[in-house]
Design an enzyme around this catalytic site. Structure first.
Site, PDB file in Angstrom:
ATOM      1  N   LYS A   1      45.695  37.305  37.997  1.00 54.93           N
ATOM      2  CA  LYS A   1      46.305  38.629  38.073  1.00 54.93           C
ATOM      3  C   LYS A   1      47.544  38.518  38.950  1.00 54.93           C
ATOM      4  O   LYS A   1      47.733  37.490  39.594  1.00 54.93           O
ATOM      5  CB  LYS A   1      45.327  39.634  38.690  1.00 54.93           C
TER       6      LYS A   1
ATOM      7  N   LYS B   1      44.922  43.087  45.771  1.00 48.11           N
ATOM      8  CA  LYS B   1      44.027  42.354  44.871  1.00 48.11           C
ATOM      9  C   LYS B   1      43.220  41.296  45.635  1.00 48.11           C
ATOM     10  O   LYS B   1      42.255  40.755  45.131  1.00 48.11           O
ATOM     11  CB  LYS B   1      44.818  41.733  43.725  1.00 48.11           C
TER      12      LYS B   1
ATOM     13  N   THR C   1      42.254  45.107  33.820  1.00 55.05           N
ATOM     14  CA  THR C   1      41.872  44.772  32.451  1.00 55.05           C
ATOM     15  C   THR C   1      41.454  43.314  32.325  1.00 55.05           C
ATOM     16  O   THR C   1      40.736  42.971  31.385  1.00 55.05           O
ATOM     17  CB  THR C   1      43.010  45.060  31.441  1.00 55.05           C
TER      18      THR C   1
HETATM   19  C1  LIG Z   1      45.420  41.211  31.443  1.00 57.90           C
HETATM   20  C2  LIG Z   1      46.587  40.658  32.142  1.00 57.90           C
HETATM   21  C3  LIG Z   1      46.963  41.151  33.395  1.00 57.90           C
HETATM   22  C4  LIG Z   1      46.188  42.231  34.117  1.00 57.90           C
HETATM   23  O1  LIG Z   1      45.259  41.647  35.001  1.00 57.90           O
HETATM   24  P1  LIG Z   1      44.506  42.518  36.103  1.00 57.90           P
HETATM   25  O2  LIG Z   1      43.500  41.603  36.676  1.00 57.90           O
HETATM   26  O3  LIG Z   1      43.876  43.657  35.389  1.00 57.90           O
HETATM   27  O4  LIG Z   1      45.520  42.955  37.069  1.00 57.90           O
HETATM   28  C5  LIG Z   1      48.067  40.598  34.019  1.00 57.90           C
HETATM   29  N1  LIG Z   1      48.780  39.615  33.440  1.00 57.90           N
HETATM   30  C6  LIG Z   1      48.452  39.104  32.246  1.00 57.90           C
HETATM   31  C7  LIG Z   1      49.259  38.005  31.670  1.00 57.90           C
HETATM   32  C8  LIG Z   1      47.345  39.607  31.548  1.00 57.90           C
HETATM   33  O5  LIG Z   1      47.031  39.103  30.343  1.00 57.90           O
END
Ligand SMILES: *Cc1c(COP(=O)(O)O)cnc(C)c1O
Length: 814
Positions: free
Chosen positions: A546, A552, A652
């Protein structure tokens, strides 16, 4: 139902032989090459051309059906779209993936290798842009006409490299390799104006603006087809580029004048809450909003033959994805009042019915505000309109609510335009992106607005497209689902719940294990190629991927790593573990970059320490993006979702990882709570402060981490490793981290959750030892990921917010 299908199209079902013939023909036509002499780039170009031919008829049919059936359409305005690569996704959605893969294999070619040639379309930073791309896919796949509206950045999000453990940002020149999926639509160009002066003059009793000395830029759309799954629609993602209008050439005499126009769409701000280049960012926001709205109204007038704007909301919904496109509210007012002479009250009524807004964050520093002076200079008429919206807003509430409430909620305050306030006041719907997040908006962050307009607020928990994250990223697991529950899950994710019936099926549980091991072997091979680091596929693959951000808490993972390392050095045993990071830091975010440096140095130290016999490895892969996510996620055993409770709006990657059978270690934040609800608390590892405890710390200012640190020797030892010379080559960065952890009322409460986090990780280790239970938990997670299918999310937006009906379009044989 109209029959738009030509007879020859009906016979287009693609066979392996037919594909091979087409490939031969394309290679010959384009390059005078044979299949066995063509290069990868030539093969990619030829295959993508075949794919374009494949979706072109459906794209045309969708457009025709739209104008004939006149169903309401949604326009999703987003400053970011992050689709990743499109070749396999388009093949899958056309129903061709298997055929093409096999045909290429017959020819001794590997689809995956050829697909690697395609650069990621990385027009976004992370979750927000990825969500926009998922929604595009889901709208087309579920049969709604949804149009994306964004910017065609010449350089996508920067390419990340590590040099001496530091992040370096390189330009991501994704268009250098031709844009294979875009179509320039010059005839749909519109003009966008910046700067100058406005004078209001009377014309037949109507005050109209006269502009003086403004700069005119031409917005040229590039349309990308969004191919729906199987019988879905083919929708359009429209990305705008800035050019000098041919008739205005003389107004741009110098190179730097011209450069300024090019710059408008040249870079994506690699920062959610950016500090630099604010003026250019404001220009970008207005540019794509104005261009998008102009093209919507042009379509409404010419294609739908409608001049009655009072009905606009029966045909058009505009969605504002976070506040970056919030100027759409003022711009639609401008177009209606100034250009089409709709009276203010009517125009305002129309605007509110057309607009809806998604909030993506509760962090105050990420809430967009613009200086009134800057906006007046760049967008004088828009500033006048926002001022008038604000004046009427305050006037309308006077006497009904306290002055304090008006003051807190008004749009213009302290010389700044509050974009979230504009978005809420001008929309009929405001939604958060997970249950907890929406609740916090209603009770904390936007409480005043919730009291004023409770009916506008609603929750729409984010989702992911299972097509990309399962069918494309994890074909082995997809096959296992086919063999057990049948293929219907591919178009109807509810069916995935049937997978739970195999909870006691030893054969299926073993197959799950084998598939994961296989994916881990592939990732291990990739890691070896990329970094030279050897990792053992039988170890726990513990993944945190992420954006790099304090909230985070990659830092909490770092402290866990140091604790494990210290244990191993002291001969306290742990199961073999590989920690895998992927994360970019915004270039201006100093603290995030310091975390990267420290993690890289820690990794280096651990990976090269013979004392620990390879029991612990730390791999920080460069340049995390969608393509890399597709490699890492299917190989994950553990999904780290450890944000400070209340700070992650939804998340996500938590959903993508569960769909691939990873078990989640989670704070009760964002959508983690809903994951727990879906799988049951025995199938997830939860830990940490709850929301009330977090808010109590904030309210009482009673978080004093230094005391915790001094009283907990395990914590102290892990923290001290950053400054006592244990982790080499990063004393200043290590010190910065420690200063942060120990500062009074440190807002992300890293040390407060440390002990609970270690306990959760001990439980992970105990569970890992019970292989069957682990596989069972994994199976439950896969089955319940159906809850986060973005097709379902989009159905809720379509029903509750946009009020869309599905377009009727004939099924096509391909
Ligand atoms: C899904 C996705 C995110 C989102 O990640 P989170 O853990 O929800 O912040 C960020 N970057 C990429 C490339 C993703 O595929």
């Amino acid at each position: 139902m109209a029959k738009y299908l030509a007879e020859h199209e009906r016979k287009m079902q693609l066979t392996k032989e037919e594909f091979k013939n087409r490939l031969k023909r394309k290679l010959n036509d384009y390059y005078e090459e044979d299949i066995d002499t063509a290069s990868t780039s030539e093969l990619f170009a030829a295959i993508s051309a075949i794919v374009r031919d494949g979706y072109a008829p459906q794209w045309r049919r969708t457009r025709i059906a739209e104008t004939k059936q006149k169903e309401k359409q949604v326009y999703y305005f987003s400053i970011e779209f992050l689709p990743g690569t499109l070749l396999k996704s388009n093949l899958l959605n056309l129903g061709w993936l298997k055929t093409v893969r096999e045909a290429l294999s017959d020819l001794g070619l590997d689809l995956d290798k050829i697909a690697e040639y395609e650069p990621d379309m990385a027009l976004g930073n992370g979750g927000l842009g990825r969500l926009a791309a998922a929604f595009m896919d889901s709208l087309a796949s579920t049969g709604y006409t949804g149009n994306g509206n964004g910017i065609r950045y010449k350089y996508g999000l920067f390419k990340q490299k590590f040099v001496n453990g530091y992040q370096r940002e390189l330009p991501n020149d994704w268009l250098k390799k031709e844009g294979h999926w875009e179509v320039r639509r010059e005839s749909k160009s519109v003009l966008v104006r910046f700067g100058g002066k406005v004078n209001m003059v009377e014309d037949n009793g109507w005050l109209i603006p006269q502009y003086e000395g403004e700069r005119v830029v031409r917005a040229v759309p590039y349309d990308v087809a969004v191919v729906g799954y199987q019988d879905g629609l083919t929708n359009t993602l429209r990305l705008w580029d800035a050019e000098i209008p041919p008739e205005e050439e003389l107004n741009y005499p110098t190179i730097s004048d011209r450069r300024r126009v090019e710059d408008l769409t040249s870079i994506l701000y690699p920062d959610d809450s950016n500090y630099e280049g604010r003026l250019l960012r404001l220009k970008q926001e207005y540019f794509f909003v104005s261009a998008g709205l102009q093209s919507i109204l042009d379509y409404y007038i010419t294609k739908l033959g409608n001049k009655n704007f009072a009905q606009l909301s029966d045909y058009v919904a505009v969605h504002i994805n976070d506040t970056h496109p919030a100027m759409a509210i003022a711009e639609l007012m401008r177009l209606l009042v100034d250009e089409h002479r709709v009276d203010w009250d009517t125009a305002w009524n129309i605007t509110q019915k057309v607009m809806s807004y998604t909030n993506h964050t509760i962090m105050a520093e990420a809430m967009e505000k613009w200086d009134v002076n800057m906006m007046s200079e760049l967008l004088p008429r828009i500033m006048q309109i926002i001022t008038e919206i604000d004046r009427r807003y305050c006037e309308g509430l006077k006497g009904r609510v306290s002055d304090a409430v008006i003051d807190r909620t008004r749009i213009i305050k302290n010389g700044q335009v509050q974009m979230a306030h504009l978005a809420i006041i001008g929309s009929h719907s405001v939604n958060g992106v997970a249950a907890l997040h929406t609740q916090l908006l209603e009770t904390e962050v936007l409480k005043d607005f919730y009291n004023l307009y409770p009916e506008r607020f609603n929750n729409k928990t984010n989702g992911i497209t299972l097509r990309r994250w399962l069918q494309i990223a994890n074909p082995e697991l997809s096959d296992l689902l086919d063999q057990t529950i049948g293929k219907e899950w591919r178009s109807d994710s509810n069916k995935m719940l049937n997978f739970e019936k195999y909870y006691h099926d030893t054969k299926v549980l073993n197959q799950l294990h084998e598939i994961k091991l296989d994916n881990k072997k592939k990732l291990a091979k990739f890691v070896k190629e990329q970094t030279g680091i050897e990792i053992d596929p039988t170890a726990i693959f513990d993944v945190q991927v992420k954006r790099m951000h304090a909230y985070k808490r990659q830092t909490l993972k770092l402290l866990h790593i140091l604790k494990l390392y210290q244990d191993l050095k002291a001969r306290i045993d742990h199961p073999k573990r590989v920690i895998i990071f992927g994360a970019k830091a915004a270039p201006s975010y100093v603290f995030a970059k310091q975390i990267i440096k420290v993690i890289n140095e820690t990794a280096n130290m651990i990976n090269n320490d013979p004392d620990i016999h390879g029991k612990l490895k730390v791999v920080f892969l460069e340049n995390y993006n969608v393509s890399l996510a597709e490699k890492i996620i299917p190989a994950a055993d553990i999904s780290e979702q450890i944000s400070t409770t209340t700070k992650e709006a939804s998340g996500t990657s938590n959903m993508k990882l569960m769909a691939n059978g990873a078990l989640t270690v989670a704070t009760m934040d964002g959508a983690n709570i809903e994951i727990k609800d879906a799988v049951g608390e025995e199938n997830i590892f939860t830990f940490g402060l709850n929301k009330d405890q977090v808010y109590k710390y904030y309210a009482e200012k009673s978080y004093h981490p230094r005391k915790m640190y001094e009283e907990d020797p395990v914590m102290k030892k892990a923290v001290d490793a950053l400054i006592d010379g244990t982790v080499p080559n990063c004393s200043s960065e290590g010190q910065a981290l420690v200063n942060n952890f120990l500062s009074d009322n440190e807002q992300f409460l890293v040390l407060a959750d440390f002990e609970a986090y270690l306990k959760a990780q001990e439980k992970v280790e105990q569970t890992w030892a019970q292989k069957r239970i682990w596989q069972q938990m994994s199976l439950v997670n896969i089955a319940h990921s159906e809850r986060f299918d973005s097709d379902k999310t989009i159905e809720r937006y379509a029903q509750d917010i946009w009020h869309l009906k599905k377009l009727k379009i004939e099924k096509v044989d391909r």
